[in-house]
Design a protein around this motif. Structure first.
Motif, PDB file in Angstrom:
ATOM      1  N   LEU A 118      -3.925  -8.327  -1.917  1.00 26.96           N
ATOM      2  CA  LEU A 118      -3.760  -8.206  -3.362  1.00 26.96           C
ATOM      3  C   LEU A 118      -5.112  -8.139  -4.065  1.00 26.96           C
ATOM      4  CD1 LEU A 118      -1.718  -8.158  -5.709  1.00 26.96           C
ATOM      5  CD2 LEU A 118      -1.944 -10.650  -5.799  1.00 26.96           C
ATOM      6  N   ILE A 119      -6.063  -8.934  -3.620  1.00 26.09           N
ATOM      7  CA  ILE A 119      -7.401  -8.899  -4.201  1.00 26.09           C
ATOM      8  C   ILE A 119      -8.055  -7.547  -3.962  1.00 26.09           C
ATOM      9  CG2 ILE A 119      -9.735  -9.861  -3.965  1.00 26.09           C
ATOM     10  CD1 ILE A 119      -8.360 -12.594  -3.473  1.00 26.09           C
ATOM     11  N   LYS A 121      -6.543  -4.704  -3.388  1.00 22.97           N
ATOM     12  CA  LYS A 121      -5.811  -3.703  -4.180  1.00 22.97           C
ATOM     13  C   LYS A 121      -6.268  -3.737  -5.642  1.00 22.97           C
ATOM     14  CE  LYS A 121      -1.169  -2.562  -5.710  1.00 22.97           C
ATOM     15  NZ  LYS A 121       0.235  -2.971  -5.730  1.00 22.97           N
ATOM     16  N   ASN A 122      -6.379  -4.920  -6.195  1.00 23.97           N
ATOM     17  CA  ASN A 122      -6.835  -5.031  -7.594  1.00 23.97           C
ATOM     18  C   ASN A 122      -8.273  -4.558  -7.745  1.00 23.97           C
ATOM     19  OD1 ASN A 122      -4.378  -6.000  -8.453  1.00 23.97           O
ATOM     20  ND2 ASN A 122      -4.972  -8.145  -8.264  1.00 23.97           N
ATOM     21  N   PHE A 123      -9.105  -4.837  -6.755  1.00 28.38           N
ATOM     22  CA  PHE A 123     -10.498  -4.388  -6.802  1.00 28.38           C
ATOM     23  C   PHE A 123     -10.567  -2.863  -6.808  1.00 28.38           C
ATOM     24  CE2 PHE A 123     -14.426  -3.205  -4.520  1.00 28.38           C
ATOM     25  CZ  PHE A 123     -15.350  -3.657  -5.453  1.00 28.38           C
ATOM     26  N   ALA A 125      -8.209  -0.819  -7.727  1.00 23.13           N
ATOM     27  CA  ALA A 125      -7.649  -0.347  -9.002  1.00 23.13           C
ATOM     28  C   ALA A 125      -8.694  -0.447 -10.105  1.00 23.13           C
ATOM     29  CB  ALA A 125      -6.408  -1.156  -9.362  1.00 23.13           C
ATOM     30  N   TYR A 126      -9.470  -1.517 -10.108  1.00 26.27           N
ATOM     31  CA  TYR A 126     -10.553  -1.675 -11.081  1.00 26.27           C
ATOM     32  C   TYR A 126     -11.608  -0.590 -10.901  1.00 26.27           C
ATOM     33  CZ  TYR A 126     -14.701  -3.545 -13.320  1.00 26.27           C
ATOM     34  OH  TYR A 126     -15.822  -3.697 -14.078  1.00 26.27           O
ATOM     35  N   LYS A 129     -10.306   2.720 -12.156  1.00 31.41           N
ATOM     36  CA  LYS A 129     -10.316   2.747 -13.618  1.00 31.41           C
ATOM     37  C   LYS A 129     -11.748   2.876 -14.136  1.00 31.41           C
ATOM     38  CE  LYS A 129      -8.780   0.012 -17.539  1.00 31.41           C
ATOM     39  NZ  LYS A 129      -8.167  -1.233 -17.962  1.00 31.41           N
TER      40      LYS A 129
END
Length: 140
Positions: A118-119, A121-123, A125-126, A129
């Motif tokens: 999850l970390i 994946k969020n990284f 995604a950041y 973006k």
């Protein structure tokens, strides 16, 4: 070839034990089948049970001299019935406890991996973006 009464008795008792073993294998498959949601795997477990049962009976027949006797089939049936009437509940409780323990241990071991995924994946995604507007960085 003539068999003595004692040999026939041991053969019958062995087939009763074989029936109990087939019952234990069935209960083990039943615990797994209840926990698996895919019908394909449930069907494969049924096929595996039939294969193991037939192989066990065949090997027992070969070990007893290769002659199929009605007492062997009756003994196997009696052993399975006795198992399901007496010991099945105990073995089901043991197998369910082991399955619950294995499931809990697996979830505990996988939990950090899920959090790490999850970390990551969020990284990403950041980063996506952040770099989506890189053309606008140098334009006025």
């Amino acid at each position: 070839m003539a068999f003595s009464n004692l040999t026939q008795l041991f053969g019958f008792l062995g087939s009763v034990i074989l029936g109990v073993g087939v019952g234990v294998i069935y209960d083990l498959g039943r615990v797994i089948r209840r926990r698996v949601r895919l019908n394909f795997i449930r069907g494969m477990l049924d096929v595996l049970f039939v294969f193991i049962s037939v192989a066990a009976v065949f090997l027992y027949i070969m070990a007893r001299g290769g002659s199929l006797r009605l007492s062997l089939l009756i003994g196997t049936f009696v052993g399975a019935v006795l198992y399901f009437l007496s010991l099945s509940g105990v073995f089901l409780a043991i197998f369910n406890f082991l399955a619950d323990t294995l499931t809990s241990a697996t979830r505990i071991l996988i939990f950090p991996l899920k959090k790490f995924a999850l970390i990551v994946k969020n990284f990403f995604a950041y980063l996506k973006k952040l770099f989506a507007y890189r053309k606008k960085w140098y334009t006025i």
